[in-house]
Scaffold this motif. Structure first.
Motif, PDB file in Angstrom:
ATOM      1  N   VAL A 110       0.792  -1.175   0.075  1.00  0.00           N
ATOM      2  CA  VAL A 110       0.077  -0.016   0.028  1.00  0.00           C
ATOM      3  C   VAL A 110       0.813   1.367  -0.002  1.00  0.00           C
ATOM      4  N   PRO A 111       0.586   2.216  -1.052  1.00  0.00           N
ATOM      5  CA  PRO A 111       1.323   3.277  -0.870  1.00  0.00           C
ATOM      6  C   PRO A 111       1.292   4.362   0.377  1.00  0.00           C
ATOM      7  N   LEU A 112       2.650   4.604   1.079  1.00  0.00           N
ATOM      8  CA  LEU A 112       2.506   5.291   2.200  1.00  0.00           C
ATOM      9  C   LEU A 112       2.412   6.770   2.032  1.00  0.00           C
ATOM     10  N   PRO A 113       1.881   7.468   3.075  1.00  0.00           N
ATOM     11  CA  PRO A 113       1.915   8.816   2.971  1.00  0.00           C
ATOM     12  C   PRO A 113       3.418   9.557   3.231  1.00  0.00           C
ATOM     13  N   ALA A 114       3.504  10.736   2.790  1.00  0.00           N
ATOM     14  CA  ALA A 114       4.812  11.325   2.929  1.00  0.00           C
ATOM     15  C   ALA A 114       5.550  11.180   4.113  1.00  0.00           C
ATOM     16  N   LEU A 115       4.801  11.611   5.328  1.00  0.00           N
ATOM     17  CA  LEU A 115       5.408  11.300   6.697  1.00  0.00           C
ATOM     18  C   LEU A 115       6.270   9.790   6.931  1.00  0.00           C
ATOM     19  N   LEU A 116       5.398   8.751   6.496  1.00  0.00           N
ATOM     20  CA  LEU A 116       5.991   7.339   6.632  1.00  0.00           C
ATOM     21  C   LEU A 116       6.948   7.278   5.488  1.00  0.00           C
ATOM     22  N   ARG A 117       6.796   7.876   4.408  1.00  0.00           N
ATOM     23  CA  ARG A 117       8.115   7.516   3.384  1.00  0.00           C
ATOM     24  C   ARG A 117       9.290   8.160   4.033  1.00  0.00           C
ATOM     25  N   GLY A 118       9.550   9.208   4.208  1.00  0.00           N
ATOM     26  CA  GLY A 118      10.646  10.141   4.801  1.00  0.00           C
ATOM     27  C   GLY A 118      11.990   9.494   4.159  1.00  0.00           C
ATOM     28  N   SER A 119      12.845   9.469   5.355  1.00  0.00           N
ATOM     29  CA  SER A 119      13.929   9.070   5.061  1.00  0.00           C
ATOM     30  C   SER A 119      14.505   7.708   4.383  1.00  0.00           C
ATOM     31  N   SER A 120      13.570   6.916   4.932  1.00  0.00           N
ATOM     32  CA  SER A 120      13.558   5.354   4.411  1.00  0.00           C
ATOM     33  C   SER A 120      13.606   5.351   2.680  1.00  0.00           C
ATOM     34  N   GLU A 121      12.705   6.326   2.371  1.00  0.00           N
ATOM     35  CA  GLU A 121      12.657   6.342   0.756  1.00  0.00           C
ATOM     36  C   GLU A 121      13.941   6.945   0.106  1.00  0.00           C
ATOM     37  N   GLU A 122      14.139   7.866   0.759  1.00  0.00           N
ATOM     38  CA  GLU A 122      15.481   8.611   0.135  1.00  0.00           C
ATOM     39  C   GLU A 122      16.508   7.706   0.245  1.00  0.00           C
ATOM     40  N   LYS A 123      16.701   6.619   1.356  1.00  0.00           N
ATOM     41  CA  LYS A 123      17.899   5.750   1.627  1.00  0.00           C
ATOM     42  C   LYS A 123      17.767   4.763   0.453  1.00  0.00           C
ATOM     43  N   GLU A 124      16.461   4.232   0.375  1.00  0.00           N
ATOM     44  CA  GLU A 124      16.476   3.182  -0.807  1.00  0.00           C
ATOM     45  C   GLU A 124      16.861   3.619  -2.206  1.00  0.00           C
ATOM     46  N   GLU A 125      16.412   4.748  -2.379  1.00  0.00           N
ATOM     47  CA  GLU A 125      16.597   5.614  -3.749  1.00  0.00           C
ATOM     48  C   GLU A 125      18.055   5.644  -3.987  1.00  0.00           C
ATOM     49  N   LYS A 126      18.718   6.177  -2.942  1.00  0.00           N
ATOM     50  CA  LYS A 126      20.126   6.225  -3.092  1.00  0.00           C
ATOM     51  C   LYS A 126      20.775   4.830  -3.376  1.00  0.00           C
ATOM     52  N   GLN A 127      20.527   3.724  -2.863  1.00  0.00           N
ATOM     53  CA  GLN A 127      20.980   2.532  -2.946  1.00  0.00           C
ATOM     54  C   GLN A 127      20.721   2.020  -4.216  1.00  0.00           C
ATOM     55  N   GLN A 128      19.536   2.281  -4.846  1.00  0.00           N
ATOM     56  CA  GLN A 128      19.112   1.835  -6.073  1.00  0.00           C
ATOM     57  C   GLN A 128      19.893   2.622  -7.204  1.00  0.00           C
ATOM     58  N   LEU A 129      20.010   3.934  -7.004  1.00  0.00           N
ATOM     59  CA  LEU A 129      20.887   4.539  -7.919  1.00  0.00           C
ATOM     60  C   LEU A 129      22.372   3.938  -7.906  1.00  0.00           C
ATOM     61  N   GLN A 130      22.920   3.659  -6.918  1.00  0.00           N
ATOM     62  CA  GLN A 130      24.178   2.981  -6.728  1.00  0.00           C
ATOM     63  C   GLN A 130      24.295   1.703  -7.404  1.00  0.00           C
ATOM     64  N   ARG A 131      23.347   0.955  -7.482  1.00  0.00           N
ATOM     65  CA  ARG A 131      23.116  -0.437  -7.885  1.00  0.00           C
ATOM     66  C   ARG A 131      23.244  -0.217  -9.408  1.00  0.00           C
ATOM     67  N   GLU A 132      22.398   0.810  -9.884  1.00  0.00           N
ATOM     68  CA  GLU A 132      22.255   1.160 -11.389  1.00  0.00           C
ATOM     69  C   GLU A 132      23.649   1.471 -11.954  1.00  0.00           C
ATOM     70  N   VAL A 133      24.162   2.667 -11.147  1.00  0.00           N
ATOM     71  CA  VAL A 133      25.570   2.867 -11.741  1.00  0.00           C
ATOM     72  C   VAL A 133      26.606   1.828 -11.761  1.00  0.00           C
ATOM     73  N   SER A 134      26.601   0.719 -10.845  1.00  0.00           N
ATOM     74  CA  SER A 134      27.465  -0.307 -11.028  1.00  0.00           C
ATOM     75  C   SER A 134      27.157  -1.085 -12.000  1.00  0.00           C
ATOM     76  N   VAL A 135      25.707  -1.521 -12.363  1.00  0.00           N
ATOM     77  CA  VAL A 135      25.623  -2.059 -13.544  1.00  0.00           C
ATOM     78  C   VAL A 135      25.964  -1.443 -14.864  1.00  0.00           C
ATOM     79  N   LEU A 136      25.911  -0.247 -14.971  1.00  0.00           N
ATOM     80  CA  LEU A 136      26.333   0.499 -16.131  1.00  0.00           C
ATOM     81  C   LEU A 136      27.655   0.487 -16.262  1.00  0.00           C
ATOM     82  N   LYS A 137      28.603   0.649 -15.075  1.00  0.00           N
ATOM     83  CA  LYS A 137      29.976   0.391 -15.210  1.00  0.00           C
ATOM     84  C   LYS A 137      30.306  -0.809 -15.664  1.00  0.00           C
TER      85      LYS A 137
END
Length: 563
Positions: free
Chosen positions: A170-197
């Motif tokens: 279920v989609p979370l409200p902005a308060l619950l997404r918070g820092s956990s979403e930012e952390k997950e996005e950062k990890q996903q971006l790092q993985r994508e960069v690794s794959v491209l490299k």
């Protein structure tokens, strides 16, 4: 999610009091006392739902189920969710009838069918209209399965797992997404960069080999190869380590033979060649940034492939099993042949914990973790132990009962939220545990079961034993619905998996290939031509999937899959 809701409730209440909104805070306290969402805890919601059955409150049961349907279930527009929802609703109300009958509340059974036309689906209930008029329905073949304790346990388990899965989606409200979403996005971006490299590194290596005579680049490292024939091979040195990787014409032949996956994209392999002995297994870390591999010489290596292939840690240890932490990407559990489980932090290269089985000399053949609990299986010729550890106190919480006869548990796996544990043993049996109590078990194979896993919807269990993969339906009864034989299988190594589930795909290791199947049609999508494969593992970066194989040639290989 439940923990986040509790923390956020306290934060909101603290903020209201800080601002002086005392009446609003009092209203919040009042509403929280009658919280229908039960702090978003699937176990509490399930217990509350079943409490209406135990109180013979048919109206309350229908109203609360309707509330959950409107509040959560309908927000997940998935065909599989809708189908599961219909089945669970049917089973839930059938349990109401059975429970009322067992409690000798015949008036409640009659009341149910009197109100049925206003909300029920008569087609799926056709046989059940005879229930009030059936003498001893518990002996009737139609109704008899619903009187078994195993069926009730399966219903409770399925309800809780379904609700937990929906709450996670279920989609979370902005308060619950918070820092956990930012952390997950950062990890996903790092993985994508690794794959491209990794893709860039591969393309650079191959283009330099096939380039003009006398020129070339060291693949992915940015260095320059000296003037000379590059067709014979290019020497790539990974910065910071003493190992080398040689790309030769034979590597090109393998690349040319590599399967062209959907979309017409050919993905070449990354080779880790630091081992000098045949490998017994290899695993990705949870985030996919690190790998661990071990060989027959008792050497374990932790390494990474991004931005370059580099060995991080080398350990001489009698390894019997391995497990990456599900919480932190840099924590590795090592099961030894000496009844010990070592916890290694690869960031600072230090051992942070050591758990010791009470019986000396056991091989720790299987490890699984969920939350703050770790399950370890130790065995020798005469003794077999399966212990549950509290990772905070480093003490044994309980041990698992293995019946009817003592045997070695060779593989273990939790479901997504840790409520269920499935095991495979040397007697060919699969056992499912809830709260570490065995709720079902069945004879699955004639040989030792070496890999088990829950399906994504947790309505099925997959098992593997000596070249045979089976898919089992766990509710309402254990039923084999698919069997595939792999006569070319080498069998599992010291650790690792014979197969890996990834969404609606199953990836299976074989002697000279890795096969990929769709679980809905069981059609073989493609296979990767890799020789001498012992184990397979899959990591899921942002846009691609990485397949890691360990082979008898002593090489660990990473391939990019587009499924």
């Amino acid at each position: 999610m439940a923990r986040s809701c509790v923390i956020m409730d306290h934060m909101v209440r603290e903020y209201l009091l800080y601002r002086g909104f005392t009446k609003t805070a009092q209203s919040l306290d009042t509403e929280m006392k009658y919280d229908k969402d039960r702090n978003m805890r699937a176990d509490k919601i399930t217990d509350h739902l079943l409490s209406f059955v135990h109180q013979y409150d048919l109206i309350g049961l229908k109203d609360y189920w309707g509330y959950l349907n409107k509040r959560f279930f309908k927000r997940i527009p998935s065909t599989s969710v809708v189908n599961t929802l219909v089945r669970l609703e049917t089973y839930l109300f059938r349990y109401y009838i059975v429970y009322a009958h067992q409690s000798q509340k015949s008036d409640k059974v009659t009341e149910f069918f009197e109100q049925f036309d206003s909300w029920g689906n008569r087609e799926s209930w056709r046989d059940w209209f005879a229930f009030p008029f059936t003498k001893n329905p518990e002996t009737n073949p139609i109704f008899e399965p619903y009187f078994h304790r195993v069926w009730l346990d399966n219903l409770h388990m399925s309800l809780q797992n379904f609700i937990s899965t929906v709450l996670d989606a279920v989609p979370l409200p902005a308060l619950l997404r918070g820092s956990s979403e930012e952390k997950e996005e950062k990890q996903q971006l790092q993985r994508e960069v690794s794959v491209l490299k990794m893709k860039l590194q591969d393309s650079t290596s191959i283009s330099s080999i096939g380039g003009p005579q006398g020129t070339g680049t060291v693949g992915g490292s940015g260095g320059v190869a000296g003037a000379g024939g590059t067709l014979g091979g290019v020497l790539e040195e990974s910065r910071g380590i003493g190992s080398t990787k040689i790309v030769t014409r034979s590597d090109l032949d393998i690349a040319e033979d590599f399967f062209i996956v959907s979309g017409g994209v050919r993905d070449d392999m990354i080779h880790y060649t630091d081992h000098s002995s045949p490998l017994l297994g290899a695993l990705f870390s949870r985030g996919g940034m690190f790998c661990v591999s071990a060989d027959t010489a008792g050497i374990l290596k932790v390494w990474t492939f991004s931005p370059e292939i580099r060995t991080l840690h080398t350990i001489h240890c009698p390894v019997a099993s391995l497990l990456w932490s599900q919480k932190q990407d840099k924590l590795l559990y090592i099961g030894t042949t000496e009844s010990r489980i070592r916890k290694l932090n690869i960031g600072n290269r230090r051992q942070t914990q050591e758990l010791v089985h009470p019986t000396p000399g056991l091989r720790i053949v299987s490890l699984a973790s969920s939350g703050n609990h770790l399950v370890s299986s130790g065995t020798d010729d005469t003794t077999h132990e399966v212990l549950v550890w509290d990772l905070r106190s480093c003490e044994v919480v309980t041990s698992l009962d293995i019946s009817p006869l003592p045997c070695a548990v060779l593989c273990t796996a939790f479901n997504h939220n840790g409520n269920l544990l499935v095991t495979g043993a040397s007697d060919g049996m699969i056992r499912v545990y809830s709260e570490y109590q065995c709720i079902m078990g069945w004879q699955a194979h004639h040989h030792p079961v070496t890999t088990v896993a829950f399906s994504q919807d947790e309505l099925h269990v997959y098992s593997y034993a000596r070249g045979v993969l089976k898919q089992w339906k766990t509710s309402p009864i254990s039923q084999c619905i698919k069997t595939i034989e792999f006569p070319e299988s080498l069998g599992r190594g010291i650790y690792g998996s014979d197969f890996v589930l990834d969404g609606d795909c199953v990836i299976v290791s074989g002697r000279n290939c890795v096969r990929v199947y769709r679980t809905d049609t069981w059609r073989e999508e493609f296979n990767l031509g890799v020789e001498g494969v012992f184990t397979v593992d899959v990591s899921v970066p942002y846009s691609s999937k990485l397949c890691l194989t360990a082979s008898t040639s002593g090489q660990a290989r990473i391939s990019i899959l587009h499924l």
